[in-house]
Write a protein that holds these residues in place. Structure first.
Motif, PDB file in Angstrom:
ATOM      1  N   ILE A  89      44.979  69.272  33.107  1.00  0.00           N
ATOM      2  CA  ILE A  89      45.578  69.432  34.435  1.00  0.00           C
ATOM      3  C   ILE A  89      44.515  69.835  35.451  1.00  0.00           C
ATOM      4  CG2 ILE A  89      47.189  70.808  35.804  1.00  0.00           C
ATOM      5  CD1 ILE A  89      48.931  70.998  33.253  1.00  0.00           C
ATOM      6  N   ASN A  90      43.634  70.742  35.058  1.00  0.00           N
ATOM      7  CA  ASN A  90      42.556  71.165  35.952  1.00  0.00           C
ATOM      8  C   ASN A  90      41.651  69.997  36.315  1.00  0.00           C
ATOM      9  OD1 ASN A  90      43.395  73.811  36.103  1.00  0.00           O
ATOM     10  ND2 ASN A  90      42.042  74.528  34.465  1.00  0.00           N
ATOM     11  N   SER A  91      41.398  69.109  35.369  1.00  0.00           N
ATOM     12  CA  SER A  91      40.531  67.964  35.650  1.00  0.00           C
ATOM     13  C   SER A  91      41.211  67.002  36.629  1.00  0.00           C
ATOM     14  CB  SER A  91      40.155  67.236  34.351  1.00  0.00           C
ATOM     15  OG  SER A  91      41.290  66.669  33.732  1.00  0.00           O
ATOM     16  N   VAL A  92      42.529  66.863  36.532  1.00  0.00           N
ATOM     17  CA  VAL A  92      43.271  66.026  37.479  1.00  0.00           C
ATOM     18  C   VAL A  92      43.201  66.620  38.881  1.00  0.00           C
ATOM     19  CG1 VAL A  92      45.582  65.240  38.133  1.00  0.00           C
ATOM     20  CG2 VAL A  92      44.831  65.060  35.750  1.00  0.00           C
ATOM     21  N   ILE A  93      43.383  67.920  38.985  1.00  0.00           N
ATOM     22  CA  ILE A  93      43.346  68.600  40.288  1.00  0.00           C
ATOM     23  C   ILE A  93      41.974  68.446  40.932  1.00  0.00           C
ATOM     24  CG2 ILE A  93      43.424  70.859  41.403  1.00  0.00           C
ATOM     25  CD1 ILE A  93      45.579  71.623  39.309  1.00  0.00           C
ATOM     26  N   GLU A 132      49.089  79.360  41.043  1.00  0.00           N
ATOM     27  CA  GLU A 132      49.068  78.988  39.630  1.00  0.00           C
ATOM     28  C   GLU A 132      48.056  77.889  39.329  1.00  0.00           C
ATOM     29  OE1 GLU A 132      52.803  75.818  39.848  1.00  0.00           O
ATOM     30  OE2 GLU A 132      52.864  77.513  38.486  1.00  0.00           O
ATOM     31  N   ILE A 133      47.692  77.089  40.338  1.00  0.00           N
ATOM     32  CA  ILE A 133      46.717  76.022  40.115  1.00  0.00           C
ATOM     33  C   ILE A 133      45.328  76.589  39.866  1.00  0.00           C
ATOM     34  CG2 ILE A 133      45.628  74.003  41.188  1.00  0.00           C
ATOM     35  CD1 ILE A 133      48.190  73.466  42.644  1.00  0.00           C
ATOM     36  N   ASP A 134      45.088  77.816  40.342  1.00  0.00           N
ATOM     37  CA  ASP A 134      43.765  78.426  40.186  1.00  0.00           C
ATOM     38  C   ASP A 134      43.547  79.048  38.810  1.00  0.00           C
ATOM     39  OD1 ASP A 134      42.750  77.965  42.812  1.00  0.00           O
ATOM     40  OD2 ASP A 134      44.117  79.497  43.545  1.00  0.00           O
ATOM     41  N   GLN A 135      44.579  79.107  37.977  1.00  0.00           N
ATOM     42  CA  GLN A 135      44.430  79.819  36.717  1.00  0.00           C
ATOM     43  C   GLN A 135      43.363  79.178  35.843  1.00  0.00           C
ATOM     44  OE1 GLN A 135      48.209  79.649  34.739  1.00  0.00           O
ATOM     45  NE2 GLN A 135      47.816  77.673  33.788  1.00  0.00           N
ATOM     46  N   GLN A 184      41.938  64.686  48.402  1.00  0.00           N
ATOM     47  CA  GLN A 184      42.968  63.823  48.983  1.00  0.00           C
ATOM     48  C   GLN A 184      44.316  64.521  49.126  1.00  0.00           C
ATOM     49  OE1 GLN A 184      42.764  59.540  47.589  1.00  0.00           O
ATOM     50  NE2 GLN A 184      41.772  60.503  45.840  1.00  0.00           N
ATOM     51  N   LEU A 185      44.583  65.478  48.252  1.00  0.00           N
ATOM     52  CA  LEU A 185      45.908  66.091  48.194  1.00  0.00           C
ATOM     53  C   LEU A 185      45.836  67.605  48.188  1.00  0.00           C
ATOM     54  CD1 LEU A 185      47.558  63.885  45.432  1.00  0.00           C
ATOM     55  CD2 LEU A 185      48.294  64.002  47.807  1.00  0.00           C
ATOM     56  N   ASP A 186      46.852  68.222  48.795  1.00  0.00           N
ATOM     57  CA  ASP A 186      47.075  69.655  48.647  1.00  0.00           C
ATOM     58  C   ASP A 186      48.195  69.796  47.622  1.00  0.00           C
ATOM     59  OD1 ASP A 186      47.688  72.321  48.773  1.00  0.00           O
ATOM     60  OD2 ASP A 186      47.559  72.453  50.960  1.00  0.00           O
ATOM     61  N   PHE A 187      47.833  70.182  46.396  1.00  0.00           N
ATOM     62  CA  PHE A 187      48.796  70.198  45.298  1.00  0.00           C
ATOM     63  C   PHE A 187      49.924  71.196  45.528  1.00  0.00           C
ATOM     64  CE2 PHE A 187      45.564  67.742  43.324  1.00  0.00           C
ATOM     65  CZ  PHE A 187      46.196  67.006  42.325  1.00  0.00           C
ATOM     66  N   ARG A 188      49.701  72.174  46.387  1.00  0.00           N
ATOM     67  CA  ARG A 188      50.755  73.152  46.661  1.00  0.00           C
ATOM     68  C   ARG A 188      51.859  72.552  47.521  1.00  0.00           C
ATOM     69  NH1 ARG A 188      47.301  77.583  49.510  1.00  0.00           N
ATOM     70  NH2 ARG A 188      46.542  75.652  50.444  1.00  0.00           N
ATOM     71  N   ARG A 203      38.635  77.612  52.375  1.00  0.00           N
ATOM     72  CA  ARG A 203      38.642  76.885  51.107  1.00  0.00           C
ATOM     73  C   ARG A 203      38.511  75.400  51.399  1.00  0.00           C
ATOM     74  NH1 ARG A 203      43.264  78.063  46.904  1.00  0.00           N
ATOM     75  NH2 ARG A 203      41.638  78.774  45.493  1.00  0.00           N
ATOM     76  N   HIS A 204      37.585  74.750  50.669  1.00  0.00           N
ATOM     77  CA  HIS A 204      37.332  73.316  50.814  1.00  0.00           C
ATOM     78  C   HIS A 204      37.706  72.655  49.484  1.00  0.00           C
ATOM     79  CE1 HIS A 204      34.760  74.578  54.251  1.00  0.00           C
ATOM     80  NE2 HIS A 204      34.404  75.538  53.426  1.00  0.00           N
ATOM     81  N   GLY A 205      38.804  71.905  49.455  1.00  0.00           N
ATOM     82  CA  GLY A 205      39.263  71.374  48.180  1.00  0.00           C
ATOM     83  C   GLY A 205      39.698  72.522  47.283  1.00  0.00           C
ATOM     84  N   ARG A 206      39.509  72.357  45.965  1.00  0.00           N
ATOM     85  CA  ARG A 206      39.884  73.411  45.028  1.00  0.00           C
ATOM     86  C   ARG A 206      38.676  74.084  44.396  1.00  0.00           C
ATOM     87  NH1 ARG A 206      44.952  74.860  45.898  1.00  0.00           N
ATOM     88  NH2 ARG A 206      44.621  76.140  44.048  1.00  0.00           N
TER      89      ARG A 206
END
Length: 438
Positions: free
Chosen positions: A208-212, A83-86, A218-222, A349-352
């Motif tokens: 939200i996309n800009s925050v990710i 869902e983060i990729d949407q 630094q973080l894996d949001f999943r 995958r490197h980051g998002r």
């Protein structure tokens, strides 16, 4: 007649030997000239034309050297999405770029495969595009033929210029926002996914996309857990009571008792509290030494048989079978398996925002879900799948768009220095106190 021949022969035989040799030589030359008739081309005559049909293999042998069939399809596997990729509504097909040190309009667009002729026309008709500044954002869309259709240049938070393709080049329009910019802090606690929790806190999908993107290294949001907290400082433009656009200024995320920060600098990039870079550095090439390029990146390559576009979305490096293949950056292995025409295939995958793909491998040394570091061995090169010779096909994708791995502007991890660092640290002192958690 016979008497004449006998008389000549008798006279010839009575001559001194040197004279006989000379006379014989002259006779041979005279006969040769009389017999030889050079071909004379007459333009008025209709030439004979014969069409010779070549099969694909024969035609391929006449093309510049390459290592894989020109109709080589991409792997059918899609990178696993979540869902983060949407995409934000209306964002599909839009490519974005933040101007960095040394960038020009040409260097930015050509690394994405945009034709230099389009870039030249755009720059010649709009001289102001020669004055890009660090931190400004460019975004663009392409038409079905892969040509530049629209370029949007955010010169400042108040002024945006758009350049649309027309029959005579590109038409420019200027849009000026007249709203009032206000800062606001939004906080939240995870109860489910980050996406749902951030929306509940009042953030839009774009925000939200800009925050990710700011925290992607630094973080894996999943892997965030219930109870993790976040605080976001947004600057929003208000016009007639509505929010027209926004800009992320800073974010703080607390996960497993540890705080992660990302704060925006004047160059449009995000750094930590000490002005250190957040991005992970990339290697330019996926091997210990550089090998010869046997086929270049070309998203508009034409298949000479069908006449249709057959994009080559990566670069082929000719190398011996068994050459170690390295991960060009830190990341997570998403795919590692045989994949038809691509042969043995790895995707990382490197980051998002970043992804790399490695094809035609002999042996896989990693598994899906495995974390890798820059320089780790992930495979041995080979000649598997549809390939005409031992080589490595290497691709780099940024924001789901293939770019030229040889010329792409890669993320670098160095921080700010000098006056830029001093200015940034002053900003940090203003932003950090605002990023309070409940």
């Amino acid at each position: 007649m016979q008497q004449l021949v006998r008389t000549i022969a008798l006279a010839y035989s009575n001559l001194p030997r040197p004279h006989r040799v000379m006379l014989g030589s002259l006779t041979v030359v005279t006969l040769a000239v009389a017999v030889w008739r050079p071909f004379v081309y007459h333009p008025e005559q209709n030439p004979v034309v014969k069409n010779i049909e070549l099969d694909t293999a024969q035609l391929r042998s006449l093309l510049p050297e390459a290592s894989e069939p020109i109709d080589q399809p991409a792997p059918e596997d899609d990178i696993p999405q979540d869902e983060i990729d949407q995409k934000v509504a209306g964002e599909e097909g839009v490519h974005e770029y933040v101007v960095s040190t040394g960038d020009t309009l040409s260097s930015i667009l050509t690394q994405y495969g945009i034709d230099m002729s389009d870039v030249s026309v755009l720059a010649q008709q709009n001289n102001e595009l020669r004055n890009l500044k660090i931190g400004q954002q460019l975004s663009w869309t392409l038409n079905d033929a892969g040509e530049l259709q629209r370029l949007t240049w955010e010169m400042s938070r108040r002024e945006t210029r758009t350049y649309d393709r027309t029959a005579n080049g590109f038409k420019a329009t200027v849009q000026t926002q007249q709203g009032e910019w206000r800062n606001s802090v939004l906080t939240g606690k995870l109860d489910g996914s980050f996406l749902g929790s951030a929306k509940a806190a009042g953030l839009s999908t774009a925000e939200i996309n800009s925050v990710i993107k700011a925290l992607q290294w630094q973080l894996d949001f999943r892997k965030l857990k219930k109870g993790d907290q976040f605080s976001v400082l947004m600057s929003r433009e208000q016009l007639d009571g509505k929010s027209e656009q926004s800009q992320l200024l800073g974010v703080r995320m607390r996960s497993n008792g540890k705080d992660y920060y990302a704060i925006r600098a004047e160059d449009g990039k995000f750094y930590d509290r000490q002005a250190s870079g957040l991005a992970r550095g990339f290697m330019r090439f996926p091997t210990i030494k550089q090998f010869r390029v046997s086929s270049n990146f070309n998203p508009r390559r034409l298949n000479p048989v069908t006449g249709r576009i057959a994009p080559h979305k990566g670069v082929d490096f000719a190398m011996p079978v068994g050459t170690p293949v390295l991960a060009v950056g830190d990341g997570e292995v998403m795919i590692a398996k045989p994949s038809g025409p691509a042969g043995n295939y790895v995707a990382i995958r490197h980051g998002r925002q970043y992804m790399t793909r490695y094809m035609h491998l002999k042996k896989l040394l990693v598994k899906p879900g495995q974390k890798v570091k820059r320089g780790d061995r992930i495979a041995l090169s080979g000649n598997t799948g549809r390939s005409t010779g031992p080589h490595l096909h290497f691709e780099m994708w940024i924001n789901q768009q293939a770019v030229n791995p040889v010329t792409a502007k890669l993320p670098r991890s160095e921080g700010l220095s000098g006056k830029d660092r001093s200015d940034y640290l002053a900003t940090v002192k203003e932003v950090i106190p605002q990023l309070q958690l409940d």
